[in-house]
Design a protein around this motif. Structure first.
Motif, mmCIF file in Angstrom:
data_model
loop_
_atom_site.group_PDB
_atom_site.id
_atom_site.type_symbol
_atom_site.label_atom_id
_atom_site.label_comp_id
_atom_site.label_asym_id
_atom_site.label_seq_id
_atom_site.Cartn_x
_atom_site.Cartn_y
_atom_site.Cartn_z
ATOM 1 N N LYS A 1 -34.919 -37.995 19.002
ATOM 2 C CA LYS A 1 -34.059 -37.495 20.073
ATOM 3 C C LYS A 1 -34.859 -36.619 21.025
ATOM 4 O O LYS A 1 -34.612 -36.600 22.240
ATOM 5 C CB LYS A 1 -32.898 -36.697 19.472
ATOM 6 C CG LYS A 1 -31.812 -36.318 20.479
ATOM 7 C CD LYS A 1 -31.129 -37.542 21.037
ATOM 8 C CE LYS A 1 -30.009 -37.187 21.986
ATOM 9 N NZ LYS A 1 -29.415 -38.385 22.620
ATOM 10 N N ASP B 1 -23.293 -36.820 24.565
ATOM 11 C CA ASP B 1 -23.981 -37.145 23.311
ATOM 12 C C ASP B 1 -24.737 -35.979 22.689
ATOM 13 O O ASP B 1 -25.323 -36.133 21.615
ATOM 14 C CB ASP B 1 -24.936 -38.326 23.518
ATOM 15 C CG ASP B 1 -24.238 -39.665 23.305
ATOM 16 O OD1 ASP B 1 -23.364 -39.729 22.424
ATOM 17 O OD2 ASP B 1 -24.551 -40.628 24.016
ATOM 18 N N ASP C 1 -26.783 -44.656 18.675
ATOM 19 C CA ASP C 1 -25.911 -43.508 18.923
ATOM 20 C C ASP C 1 -24.472 -43.789 18.506
ATOM 21 O O ASP C 1 -23.699 -42.856 18.275
ATOM 22 C CB ASP C 1 -25.970 -43.091 20.392
ATOM 23 C CG ASP C 1 -27.237 -42.313 20.718
ATOM 24 O OD1 ASP C 1 -27.800 -41.711 19.790
ATOM 25 O OD2 ASP C 1 -27.661 -42.318 21.886
ATOM 26 N N HIS D 1 -24.397 -42.453 15.072
ATOM 27 C CA HIS D 1 -24.365 -40.992 15.066
ATOM 28 C C HIS D 1 -22.987 -40.465 15.463
ATOM 29 O O HIS D 1 -22.478 -39.514 14.880
ATOM 30 C CB HIS D 1 -25.419 -40.439 16.032
ATOM 31 C CG HIS D 1 -26.825 -40.700 15.597
ATOM 32 N ND1 HIS D 1 -27.279 -40.389 14.341
ATOM 33 C CD2 HIS D 1 -27.874 -41.247 16.255
ATOM 34 C CE1 HIS D 1 -28.552 -40.737 14.241
ATOM 35 N NE2 HIS D 1 -28.940 -41.258 15.380
#
Length: 408
Positions: free
Chosen positions: A158, A301, A326, A329
């Motif tokens: 990230k 995000d 994502d 996640h």
């Protein structure tokens, strides 16, 4: 590996936090850290990886903390302010019963740099930081990293998304060559591997699959809806199901703020959470959701990774994530600790191909559904091919250079 390999003071803290058995990542990583091995660990967010480095670092630190004014022995870098604060709190929480408590400082943007400089100058043992603010302090020559023994990159992939590569070069120059390196990442793309090679050449690789994404605990739904009907559909779902904690993911910061304001006008308890908020505002919004003062958090995000919010009943992808990873996640914010959760994705005509890619990459399958009164209508707009470039219309690089030279 049980926690009994750690000292009694740390075991007491573990028991107080409510941990019983170590997770897979903790079983693999803790013994390796205690053996002073460099590590490259691949594990999803929510797998317990913070504790996998916090616990053994505290164990090794308390065995050899030294005398006199505290010196920075551990440096942890994370991609977001919230994760920085969360990791710093973990060091404090797990070290609270040690004979000498570690002095932990979190360094983040959005807060007064003067107070952080003061905390560093007073002496500290562990620094948890976002790279941008750390570099600000380093540029002022107000921090000494020459005693660092443990260097940790948390959510390293990230950090790459946020343009971390160049910042890392400056940070590495300030660290001693002899140190223990611990890298944690959900994925290891080529760029990540190239950066890892600059940090360590002898890392032990640990690969733990996404054990925490227990999809049997998450009811995944895909609802077909026109883009302009997403907000009315969301209001309908909220009124119907009466969820107490809902996390709604929005594509960008401005839209996040606007929709939160509109939902408040409709009588919903809602707040926005995104990178443009001052840190005090971000902290307040998160705490309000955790304490139940707010029911709905509209977020970008930055809320998809690392944040621990208990009892989120539903995650809604108002906008689909750009990266298929994502998606994992995001929905992993619900259905945690064996509890049931719901994950809903809104699918407009333009989202069909991208959603198919998400399902393929994440190996999930779900039937698309419609909600009465909010059915998706019409057809996907046809993509028009752009006109071919006309030769000679664009300036060449040489022409541009000549123009610049003439202006100079």
């Amino acid at each position: 590996m049980p926690f009994t390999t750690l000292c009694l003071a740390i075991q007491k803290a573990i028991h107080e936090v409510g941990f019983s058995e170590p997770t897979e990542i903790q079983k693999s990583v803790i013994p390796l850290v205690l053996e002073r091995k460099d590590i490259m660990a691949r594990a999803q967010t929510g797998s317990g990886k913070s504790a996998s480095f916090v616990l053994p670092i505290l164990e090794l630190w308390q065995e050899n903390k030294g005398e006199g004014k505290a010196k920075i022995k551990a440096l942890v870098l994370t991609p977001t302010r919230e994760l920085t604060q969360q990791v710093a709190e973990a060091f404090v929480s797990f070290g609270k019963f040690l004979p000498t408590k570690p002095k932990v400082v979190s360094i983040i943007g959005g807060e007064k740099i003067g107070e952080q400089l003061y905390d560093i100058q007073q002496g500290c043992d562990i620094v948890v930081a976002t790279s941008g603010r750390l570099l600000d302090i380093m540029s002022k020559k107000q921090i000494n990293l020459s005693h660092v023994e443990f260097f940790v990159l948390d959510e390293a992939d990230k950090m790459l998304d946020l343009g971390f590569e160049q910042e890392l070069e400056s940070i590495l120059k300030a660290l001693p060559e002899k140190r223990q390196n611990l890298l944690f990442s959900a994925t290891y793309p080529e760029k990540m591997q190239a950066i890892a090679s600059k940090i360590t050449q002898n890392a032990v690789e640990v690969n733990v699959e996404a054990e925490q994404l227990n999809v049997e605990h998450i009811a995944q739904r895909a609802i077909l809806v026109n883009k302009e009907n997403r907000a009315p559909l969301l209001r309908h779902l909220l009124k119907t199901h009466k969820w107490k904690k809902v996390l709604v993911f929005i594509a960008n910061k401005r839209a996040c703020e606007n929709i939160a304001m509109k939902f408040r006008k409709h009588g919903f308890s809602a707040e926005a959470f995104h990178g443009d908020l001052v840190q005090e505002g971000r902290n307040w919004a998160l705490q309000a959701l955790k304490e139940g003062k707010v029911n709905i958090l509209f977020a970008t995000d930055i809320a998809a990774r690392g944040l621990h919010i208990e009892d989120v009943e539903c995650v809604i992808n108002f906008d689909l994530p750009r990266s298929p990873l994502d998606y994992v996640h995001r929905i992993g914010r619900t259905g945690r600790a064996g509890k049931k959760g719901v994950a809903i994705s809104f699918i407009d005509h333009e989202d069909e191909a991208h959603f198919a890619l998400i399902q393929k990459r994440c190996d999930v399958k779900m039937e698309k559904e419609s909600i009465q009164g909010f059915e998706r209508i019409g057809e996907a707009p046809k993509k028009e091919k752009g006109s071919a470039p006309v030769k000679g219309k664009r300036k060449s690089k040489k022409d541009k250079l000549r123009e610049q030279a003439g202006q100079a």
